[in-house]
Design an enzyme around this catalytic site. Structure first.
Site, PDB file in Angstrom:
ATOM      1  N   TYR A  29       1.001  -1.252   0.174  1.00 65.85           N
ATOM      2  CA  TYR A  29       0.100  -0.196  -0.010  1.00 65.85           C
ATOM      3  C   TYR A  29       1.236   1.218  -0.110  1.00 65.85           C
ATOM      4  O   TYR A  29       0.314   2.115  -0.041  1.00 65.85           O
ATOM      5  CB  TYR A  29      -0.739   0.125   0.931  1.00 65.85           C
ATOM      6  CG  TYR A  29      -1.293   1.502   0.916  1.00 65.85           C
ATOM      7  CD1 TYR A  29      -2.801   1.534  -0.127  1.00 65.85           C
ATOM      8  CD2 TYR A  29      -1.896   2.207   2.104  1.00 65.85           C
ATOM      9  CE1 TYR A  29      -3.495   2.774   0.592  1.00 65.85           C
ATOM     10  CE2 TYR A  29      -1.928   3.100   2.728  1.00 65.85           C
ATOM     11  CZ  TYR A  29      -2.829   3.157   1.392  1.00 65.85           C
ATOM     12  OH  TYR A  29      -3.888   5.071   1.152  1.00 65.85           O
ATOM     13  N   ARG A  35       1.122   7.054  -7.268  1.00 69.35           N
ATOM     14  CA  ARG A  35      -0.281   7.726  -6.737  1.00 69.35           C
ATOM     15  C   ARG A  35       0.183   9.135  -6.843  1.00 69.35           C
ATOM     16  O   ARG A  35      -0.449   9.698  -7.553  1.00 69.35           O
ATOM     17  CB  ARG A  35      -1.594   6.779  -6.125  1.00 69.35           C
ATOM     18  CG  ARG A  35      -2.567   8.020  -6.369  1.00 69.35           C
ATOM     19  CD  ARG A  35      -3.573   7.773  -5.666  1.00 69.35           C
ATOM     20  NE  ARG A  35      -3.365   7.859  -3.920  1.00 69.35           N
ATOM     21  CZ  ARG A  35      -3.958   7.155  -3.044  1.00 69.35           C
ATOM     22  NH1 ARG A  35      -5.462   7.159  -3.067  1.00 69.35           N
ATOM     23  NH2 ARG A  35      -3.879   6.939  -1.575  1.00 69.35           N
ATOM     24  N   TYR A  74      -0.511  13.390   6.486  1.00 68.50           N
ATOM     25  CA  TYR A  74      -0.363  12.442   7.306  1.00 68.50           C
ATOM     26  C   TYR A  74       1.232  12.460   7.586  1.00 68.50           C
ATOM     27  O   TYR A  74       1.923  13.021   7.743  1.00 68.50           O
ATOM     28  CB  TYR A  74      -0.310  10.124   6.719  1.00 68.50           C
ATOM     29  CG  TYR A  74      -1.865  10.639   7.449  1.00 68.50           C
ATOM     30  CD1 TYR A  74      -3.006  11.162   7.956  1.00 68.50           C
ATOM     31  CD2 TYR A  74      -2.368   8.890   7.132  1.00 68.50           C
ATOM     32  CE1 TYR A  74      -4.291  10.446   7.991  1.00 68.50           C
ATOM     33  CE2 TYR A  74      -3.560   8.489   7.004  1.00 68.50           C
ATOM     34  CZ  TYR A  74      -4.344   9.070   7.128  1.00 68.50           C
ATOM     35  OH  TYR A  74      -5.733   9.490   7.906  1.00 68.50           O
ATOM     36  N   ARG A 102     -11.510  13.763   2.192  1.00 65.44           N
ATOM     37  CA  ARG A 102     -12.387  12.225   2.718  1.00 65.44           C
ATOM     38  C   ARG A 102     -13.728  12.972   2.302  1.00 65.44           C
ATOM     39  O   ARG A 102     -14.669  11.607   2.188  1.00 65.44           O
ATOM     40  CB  ARG A 102     -12.812  13.339   4.271  1.00 65.44           C
ATOM     41  CG  ARG A 102     -11.174  13.385   4.886  1.00 65.44           C
ATOM     42  CD  ARG A 102     -10.943  11.751   5.510  1.00 65.44           C
ATOM     43  NE  ARG A 102     -10.033  11.744   5.863  1.00 65.44           N
ATOM     44  CZ  ARG A 102      -8.973  11.338   6.883  1.00 65.44           C
ATOM     45  NH1 ARG A 102      -9.336   9.759   5.682  1.00 65.44           N
ATOM     46  NH2 ARG A 102      -7.812  11.368   7.278  1.00 65.44           N
ATOM     47  N   GLU A 118     -13.758  -0.769   6.365  1.00 70.48           N
ATOM     48  CA  GLU A 118     -14.289   0.274   5.677  1.00 70.48           C
ATOM     49  C   GLU A 118     -15.206   0.570   5.398  1.00 70.48           C
ATOM     50  O   GLU A 118     -15.987  -0.988   4.322  1.00 70.48           O
ATOM     51  CB  GLU A 118     -13.097   0.425   4.937  1.00 70.48           C
ATOM     52  CG  GLU A 118     -12.776   2.030   4.172  1.00 70.48           C
ATOM     53  CD  GLU A 118     -11.462   1.785   3.209  1.00 70.48           C
ATOM     54  OE1 GLU A 118     -11.331   2.083   2.122  1.00 70.48           O
ATOM     55  OE2 GLU A 118      -9.562   1.525   3.163  1.00 70.48           O
TER      56      GLU A 118
END
Length: 320
Positions: A139, A146, A198, A211, A311
């Site tokens: 990930y 990305r 983060y 979000r 999730e």
């Protein structure tokens, strides 16, 4: 408005006939294959439904979709919404960082060439998402790829759209998105730190998504809620406790919708991704108690953090 509707197993469609109907933008297939669809407009994800809802129909507008293939991407277009999907071959997933950058580059070239340069919702599904230690976790490598693609195409953090990133248990990967001619508005949740801010412990580059993203489609404001989990601030909550993770996740979504002024919205396209299939009964009871009239699809998937058991994502629309 854009709608996401689930079809039960006993209503498996004649896909060619369904894709030819007015207003059908794309069909998402929940199953074991993560390979390019037999024709543009069919998007197999490689992750099965746990509740016999193997198809999702994305509907928009009244026209019959235009469809085609460019840059190893399949696309479908109705009016002011473009859906584009691209797959990563199993052998290329061995370097998911590089493959992700290449795949996003293909997607960005297509949406720009078509005149739809603003993605407002992106989905990412890949194998072995939690494999690897430290910065070599799959990930985290995906996030680096990305981010490089966003940098290549000069997408600033405030322009990151709503997104989900999950792991499946088959080969290959798929990324698909919805894009528009005009930019949506990207939202953060006051209960959560923006993912793109983060701290370093979450990898060399932070996850690149908002979000939620809202925009007006056919004059109706809709909110695309990103994959949401049991995270407050940037910390995972209730490790090992499914009921508590469900409660915190649901509260996060409700808080977000109130924050963006959509607290009384109607939900659709609700996907609940479960790490463990045996958790289906508990999750089903949880949502039946809170959203009894809503069709929810429960999907077997690995979550981006190994401590997370669930999730949830959704689409919020004005009540009809």
């Amino acid at each position: 408005m854009l709608r996401q509707e689930y079809l039960p197993a006993n209503a498996v469609p004649d896909t060619a006939h369904l894709l030819a109907q007015p207003g059908v933008l794309a069909l998402v297939s929940f199953g074991d294959a993560c390979v390019a669809g037999a024709q543009p407009g069919i998007i197999p994800l490689g992750m099965p439904s746990l509740c016999d809802k193997p198809w999702e129909v994305i509907r928009y507008g009244d026209s019959i979709a235009e469809r085609g293939t460019d840059e190893h991407c399949q696309w479908s277009l109705i009016e002011d919404v473009l859906c584009v999907a691209t797959w990563i071959a199993p052998e290329d997933c061995s370097d998911i960082e590089a493959a992700t950058e290449v795949a996003y580059g293909r997607l960005f070239r297509v949406i720009q060439a078509k005149g739809f340069p603003y993605p407002f919702r992106i989905w990412n599904f890949m194998p072995d998402i939690n494999n690897g230690d430290g910065d070599r976790e799959e990930y985290k490598k995906f996030c680096v790829g990305r981010q490089r693609a966003f940098d290549d195409y000069h997408v600033a953090p405030q322009e990151y759209p709503a997104a989900s990133a999950l792991g499946h248990h088959t080969k290959g990967a798929v990324i698909y998105l919805l894009a528009g001619r005009n930019s949506g508005v990207h939202h953060e949740n006051p209960r959560q730190q923006p993912a793109y801010q983060y701290p370093r412990e979450y990898g060399p580059t932070s996850p690149s998504f908002a979000r939620a993203t809202s925009l007006a489609l056919r004059s109706k404001q809709q909110v695309f809620v990103s994959g949401t989990a049991s995270i407050i601030g940037h910390n995972t909550q209730a490790v090992g406790d499914l009921e508590q993770q469900l409660t915190i996740t649901f509260d996060n979504i409700q808080h977000l919708l109130v924050h963006v002024g959509q607290g009384e919205s109607e939900l659709s396209g609700v996907r609940v991704y479960l790490r463990h299939p045996q958790d289906l009964a508990v999750a089903r009871a949880f949502f039946a108690a809170r959203l009894p009239a809503l069709a929810v699809n429960f999907i077997h998937a690995d979550i981006c953090r190994s401590q997370l058991l669930v999730e949830v994502e959704a689409l919020a629309s004005p009540r009809l």
